[in-house]
Each structure stands twice: as C-alpha cells, then as structure tokens.
Design an enzyme around this catalytic site. Structure first.
Site, PDB file in Angstrom:
ATOM      1  N   GLU A  67       0.841  -1.190   0.000  1.00  0.00           N
ATOM      2  CA  GLU A  67       0.000   0.000   0.000  1.00  0.00           C
ATOM      3  C   GLU A  67       0.883   1.249   0.000  1.00  0.00           C
ATOM      4  OE1 GLU A  67      -2.866  -0.395   3.236  1.00  0.00           O
ATOM      5  OE2 GLU A  67      -2.684  -2.562   3.131  1.00  0.00           O
TER       6      GLU A  67
ATOM      7  N   GLU B 283      -9.989   6.839   1.886  1.00  0.00           N
ATOM      8  CA  GLU B 283     -10.521   6.193   3.080  1.00  0.00           C
ATOM      9  C   GLU B 283     -10.463   7.196   4.229  1.00  0.00           C
ATOM     10  OE1 GLU B 283      -8.598   2.502   4.114  1.00  0.00           O
ATOM     11  OE2 GLU B 283      -9.292   2.598   6.189  1.00  0.00           O
TER      12      GLU B 283
END
Ligand SMILES: *[C@@H]1O[C@H](CO)[C@@H](O)[C@H](O)[C@H]1NC(C)=O
Ligand SMILES: *[C@@H]1O[C@H](CO)[C@@H](O)[C@H](O)[C@H]1NC(C)=O
Length: 405
Positions: free
Chosen positions: A210, A320
C-alpha cells in the site's frame, strides 16, 4: 466481497491503540524505559540529521543500517540498489505532471548518497499514540512492532474507491492531486492510496502493498499530508507496519523520506498539485519497487510475502476515512472535502490509472468496480478519456452533512 473486505481491513492496523494519551503524568518508569528501548531500536544512528521547517527530524542512516535488515527473513539479503527492469507502456507520463509536489524537509537540507532519510520517532509520538499502555502491559516483547493489528477491522472505516477485476497484476501506476483534508479529531485519519492485494483476509493470509498520502494527527503530531507506505503478509496479524516502523521495506534512495510531509497542496478552484506513484514487480529478482514522481525510492523484497511473491489478484485506488466507532458520523474530509461531482479543480482525483501486466507492460485496467458504502458522505465516480487522463476517478466528500447525519 473479497475486494471490499481487503479494502476495509487495510490501514486499520494502528487504530485500536490510537486514542490520545492525557499528558505524561500517568506514565510509569517502567513504561518510559520500554519506550526508550523501543526508540533505540527504531531510530538508527545517523550520519547526519536534517530538521524540517514542520518540526520533523530526518536522520540520514547508512543504507546498510536501515530497519529492514533487522528482519530475520532478510538475514542473507543482498541489497539491490536499482531495479533490473522498469515497466514499459503507452502512458508513461512521469515528466508530464503539471505542478509537482515536493517534500517540506528539503528546504533545510538533503541526505548524502548511500544513506536513507528516516523520520525520527520521538518519545511524544509514542506517548501520544498511547502505545505505552498496550506494549507495556500486554505484549511487552513485541514492542518493535509499532502498529499491531486490531481484531475489529471494519468499524469506523469509510471508503470511496475503485477496484480492478480479479486477474494477475504486477503493479500499478497513478497520478493523484494532493490536498490537506481536515480531520474532526486527532484520532481520525484521511488518506488517498493504492492497494495491491493477494490472498484472503478470511484465511489470515492476505498480502498487501500500500502507498499514498495521509493526514493522521495521532500518528504524526500534525495535520500535514504525508507520504506513507504499508505492507502485510498475514492479514495484518503479525507482519507489516506503516512506513519504516518495522523491518521489511528496503529503501535505496536518499531523496524521498517516507512519512515526510508533502507540499504544496491543491487549491479549491485554483492550482492543482499532483504526483505519480508507480509500483511494479521486477521480473528479475521479484522485488516490488516503489517510485514516487521520477524517484525510485526502494522495494519490498519478494521474500517477505507469500502470494505477492508471485503476483497480485486485485488492485484498488481511492480514499478512506477512519473515525473511532461510536462517535457518530465524522466531519473528517476525504480528498478535497468536496464531492466528485464538482470535478476538476475542486474534487480530488486519481488519474491515468494503469496496471502492470505479466509482460511488465503498463496498460489500462479492465472492468473497474466502485465501492462507496455511504455515497452521501463520501463518493467516487469513474471516467475515461483518450488523453493523459486515461482511466480516472474523482472521489471524496465532506463527511457529515444534512444527507449524511
Ligand atoms: C541464511 O544463510 C544461512 C547459511 O547458508 C542459512 O542456514 C539460513 O537458513 C539463511 N537464512 C535465510 C533467512 O535465508
Ligand atoms: C466506469 O467503469 C465501468 C466499469 O469498468 C465502465 O463500464 C464505465 O464505462 C466507466 N465509466 C466511464 C464514464 O468511463
């Protein structure tokens, strides 16, 4: 749905333990000793240090002394200073970024060659995150693992992301514009990132790579957007961490500091500042390389993974927001804090989304799926264009509002 699940679990890792510590009055001598021995392990002896205008200190640590080499899996690892192979493709526009971003600490200096800049973890960082309590009392032997897993991986997380279809992937490339979303509380975070995913959460063998930018006051002590990375090879159980807090990612470059703040940020209705992230699996050696802008930063060694030692099965891109559960809908912004319908100049975007195929070629992704649990709070829309925007998404939102109570 596996993709949603993987998405939901990511980055949650820190959260269960990040509630603010109320001053240091309650810290015992034993806790303080633990914190200091932890800091001794994560903060390696520098050749020299650079103090950033934002208050951070960057230690220039010799390449061979970086945290990665504390990992037993990397005991015999020979550092690779550059990739053997760089992906090819039609849409490689690294030099085409309109207004590039820079790292704030560069205003006050650079690191010498053959060293890597590591953001120094301070005593107050650890105390602020209340890690003392957890490490000190529950799993003292695990203190090296700064951000351990939460058992509750879904509550408090809201996403607006696009997902690839199931296939074999060897990397991805994006261009994203940078913002400074506000967070309602210091424990909230707001991020933009990509996820490279294999394995499954249910079997505890989820592998992820990520990278992106995040605002996370509890972790960094301020509200600036920062470059971050993450990895896990066991669904966030025992392996992995943010940035260089644990051993895994091998940094090879002295320019880019992971965890360092980024500037300038895009202006609503004004200049848009953007940067590229490219991650690809080097067919020779199998390591997953990270490039930010035109700088190759380092790699995740193939040997720290299981599934990702061969290939990824999904790639996802988007925003997010996390807010501690039970606090009601947060007003923490995602992206620019504006809905994707406001489009260019006002909403956040990820453009020129590409994936790396088995021939190490960048190509457009097929069959994007959109994931937005609460579109009246945060939303995502996709689009395609024949110019350098290629496949793109606009995403984000303000969080709490009259339609998102
Ligand atoms: C490192 O090399 C030694 C000697 O060849 C071997 O016994 C050991 O298993 C290796 N460790 C790893 C993690 O590969
Ligand atoms: C959004 O993605 C879907 C699925 O890939 C695709 O069918 C649709 O055409 C895309 N929309 C735009 C505007 O590109």
């Amino acid at each position: 749905m596996a993709a949603t699940r993987a998405c939901l679990v990511s980055l949650v890792v820190a959260l269960a333990f990040l509630f603010f510590f109320e001053g240091t009055a309650g810290v015992s001598e034993q806790d303080l000793r633990q914190v200091r021995s932890f800091l001794k392990r994560v903060n390696k002896a520098p050749l020299r240090s650079v103090k950033s205008p934002d208050g951070d200190i960057f230690d220039c640590v010799p390449v061979s002394k970086q945290p990665a080499f504390d990992n037993p899996l990397l005991k015999n690892h020979t550092i690779q200073m550059r990739p053997f192979y760089h992906p090819g493709g039609l849409y490689d526009d690294s030099n085409n970024v309109l207004h590039p971003i820079t790292q704030t600490w560069h205003q006050n200096g650079r690191c010498p060659e053959n060293s890597v800049p590591i953001r120094r973890t301070k005593e107050e960082d650890v105390l602020r995150a209340s890690l003392v309590n957890w490490y000190g009392k529950k799993r003292p032997k695990n203190i090296l693992k700064l951000y351990p897993v939460s058992s509750d991986v879904t509550s408090g997380h809201q996403h607006a992301v696009a997902s690839s279809s199931l296939d074999k992937y060897y990397g991805t490339k994006i261009t994203t514009n940078l913002w400074k979303p506000t967070t309602e509380t210091a424990q909230d975070f707001s991020l933009t990132q990509l996820w490279i995913i294999a394995g499954s959460y249910g079997n505890n063998d989820l592998n992820t790579i990520e990278a992106g930018w995040q605002v996370y006051p509890a972790m960094y002590g301020d509200a600036n957007p920062r470059l971050f990375i993450y990895w896990t090879s066991d669904a966030y159980q025992k392996t992995g961490c943010y940035n260089l807090f644990c051993s895994g990612f091998v940094q090879t470059n002295e320019q880019i500091a992971i965890g360092g703040s980024l500037s300038p940020q895009s202006v609503y209705g004004g200049s848009q500042y953007e940067f590229d992230i490219l991650i690809w699996k080097d067919p020779t050696g199998g390591n997953w390389w990270l490039q930010v802008g035109s700088t190759i930063v380092g790699y995740w060694p193939s040997s720290i993974f299981s599934y990702l030692a061969s290939s990824a099965s999904y790639v996802q891109w988007g925003g997010e927001v996390y807010s501690p559960p039970n606090a009601g809908q947060t007003s923490t912004q995602m992206g620019s804090g504006h809905f994707p319908s406001e489009w260019y100049g006002k909403a956040s975007y990820i453009r020129n989304i590409q994936v790396v195929d088995s021939s190490s070629y960048l190509r457009l992704p097929n069959g994007l799926g959109l994931i937005h649990q609460w579109p009246n709070c945060y939303n995502v829309q996709n689009g395609t264009s024949s110019n350098e925007w290629g496949t793109y998404i606009f995403y984000g939102g303000p969080g709490r509002n009259s339609k998102c109570p």
